[in-house]
Design an enzyme around this catalytic site. Sequence first.
Site, mmCIF file in Angstrom:
data_model
loop_
_atom_site.group_PDB
_atom_site.id
_atom_site.type_symbol
_atom_site.label_atom_id
_atom_site.label_comp_id
_atom_site.label_asym_id
_atom_site.label_seq_id
_atom_site.Cartn_x
_atom_site.Cartn_y
_atom_site.Cartn_z
ATOM 1 N N LYS A 70 -12.186 -1.648 6.497
ATOM 2 C CA LYS A 70 -11.388 -2.523 7.351
ATOM 3 C C LYS A 70 -11.922 -2.479 8.779
ATOM 4 O O LYS A 70 -12.161 -3.493 9.387
ATOM 5 C CB LYS A 70 -9.908 -2.119 7.330
ATOM 6 C CG LYS A 70 -9.292 -2.020 5.936
ATOM 7 C CD LYS A 70 -8.993 -3.358 5.323
ATOM 8 C CE LYS A 70 -8.646 -3.332 3.848
ATOM 9 N NZ LYS A 70 -7.711 -2.333 3.382
ATOM 10 N N TRP A 129 0.838 -1.212 0.000
ATOM 11 C CA TRP A 129 0.000 0.000 0.000
ATOM 12 C C TRP A 129 0.865 1.250 0.000
ATOM 13 O O TRP A 129 0.596 2.208 -0.732
ATOM 14 C CB TRP A 129 -0.967 0.013 1.175
ATOM 15 C CG TRP A 129 -1.936 -1.129 1.130
ATOM 16 C CD1 TRP A 129 -2.088 -2.117 2.054
ATOM 17 C CD2 TRP A 129 -2.873 -1.421 0.075
ATOM 18 N NE1 TRP A 129 -3.057 -2.998 1.643
ATOM 19 C CE2 TRP A 129 -3.551 -2.606 0.437
ATOM 20 C CE3 TRP A 129 -3.189 -0.806 -1.137
ATOM 21 C CZ2 TRP A 129 -4.544 -3.182 -0.367
ATOM 22 C CZ3 TRP A 129 -4.178 -1.369 -1.934
ATOM 23 C CH2 TRP A 129 -4.838 -2.532 -1.555
ATOM 24 N N ASP A 176 -1.849 6.855 6.148
ATOM 25 C CA ASP A 176 -2.861 5.906 5.706
ATOM 26 C C ASP A 176 -3.147 4.989 6.894
ATOM 27 O O ASP A 176 -2.332 4.148 7.247
ATOM 28 C CB ASP A 176 -2.322 5.115 4.508
ATOM 29 C CG ASP A 176 -3.272 4.014 4.041
ATOM 30 O OD1 ASP A 176 -4.343 3.839 4.652
ATOM 31 O OD2 ASP A 176 -2.930 3.328 3.051
#
Length: 355
Positions: A191, A100, A167
């Site tokens: 999530k 990511w 993030d």
Amino acid sequence: MKYNFGAGPGILPQEVLLEASQGVLDFNKSGLSILEISHRSTDFEAVLAEAISLVKELLEVPEGYQVLFLQGGASAQFSMVPFNLLDESNKAAYLDTGVWASKAIKESKLFGETVVVASSKATNYNTIPEGYTIPSDAAYFHITSNNTIYGTELLTYPESPVPMVADMSSDMFSHAVDVSKFGIIYAGAQKNMGPAGTTLIIIREDILGKLSRKIPSMLDYKAHIDGGSMYNTPPVFAIYVSMLTLRWLKKKGGVNAIEKENIDKSSRLYTEIDRNPLFKGSADSKYRSRMNVCFVTHDPNHEKPFLDFVKTKGIIGLKGHRSAGGFRASIYNALPVSSVEVLISAMKEFETLQK
Ligand SMILES: *Cc1c(COP(=O)(O)O)cnc(C)c1O
């Protein structure tokens, strides 16, 4: 009974799903579904306002910050952040701790000079680099607080001379965060906060407006701030379910209470991984994630049989990400400790079956 250890979209509290399903049929006894009311209706405006105020309350968001619920996932933020903050006149710094993070870096390079201060790629991202220097002339320093794929997590944040951008897609609301350390925090909802379809952004307003570049409105934080997250039609259902999940979290005692549970759940599981002679943890123990617990079998021949075995126990979503292999138990806020106990029992039982 299913025990959902999936990494994302992840588990949501059962009572939230019940209430959300009711809202789909008849929202606030209006006779209409949450899916068919105007986003400008007072009913939906109240949902959005409550979602924003719950974020502010749960994370003690200081003055000077705005809370947005946008679309495009965390991946859209990979380009929205540099689009708003980086051009030829400055540079950006990134810490590369996984797939990511490297996707965020790739997007940043489209907009300007991008300095990768350190990377743990050489060890397949099983740890988080230390001892790097953050350039003090960077516009921002970007980190990924929890590396969902590799099971590493930053539980204390680096000291940065420039605004930090994080993030937090997979550990948002899993513990308290000092928001004042950050210029931007973003997290895809699916999530640990709600369903896929919305992304939470907490942004310090004074970091904006420093570039001369023109920014398309949909990618311009300012346009969304001015529109109060309603520059265009917001993802009403995803925001509604996120709001219900935040209400649930508040009722549970907020981020400090859930942090205790997350410490308890993750340490039980790591204790079993360390004790059980068949398994070993994948991540550097110093940076073990409390959200995504990654482990492997010492003997590769045990991997598939273990996955087949846990399936018979109703355990699902345990297979590791394709770029990490092994197993990943995602134990997000909504996963009860009893599910962790089911997994631990399965690991013990599998151990005796090998004897
Ligand atoms: C899942 C995930 C993403 C991608 O999120 P999308 O909403 O699918 O774009 C980004 N960063 C992290 C840390 C993630 O876990």
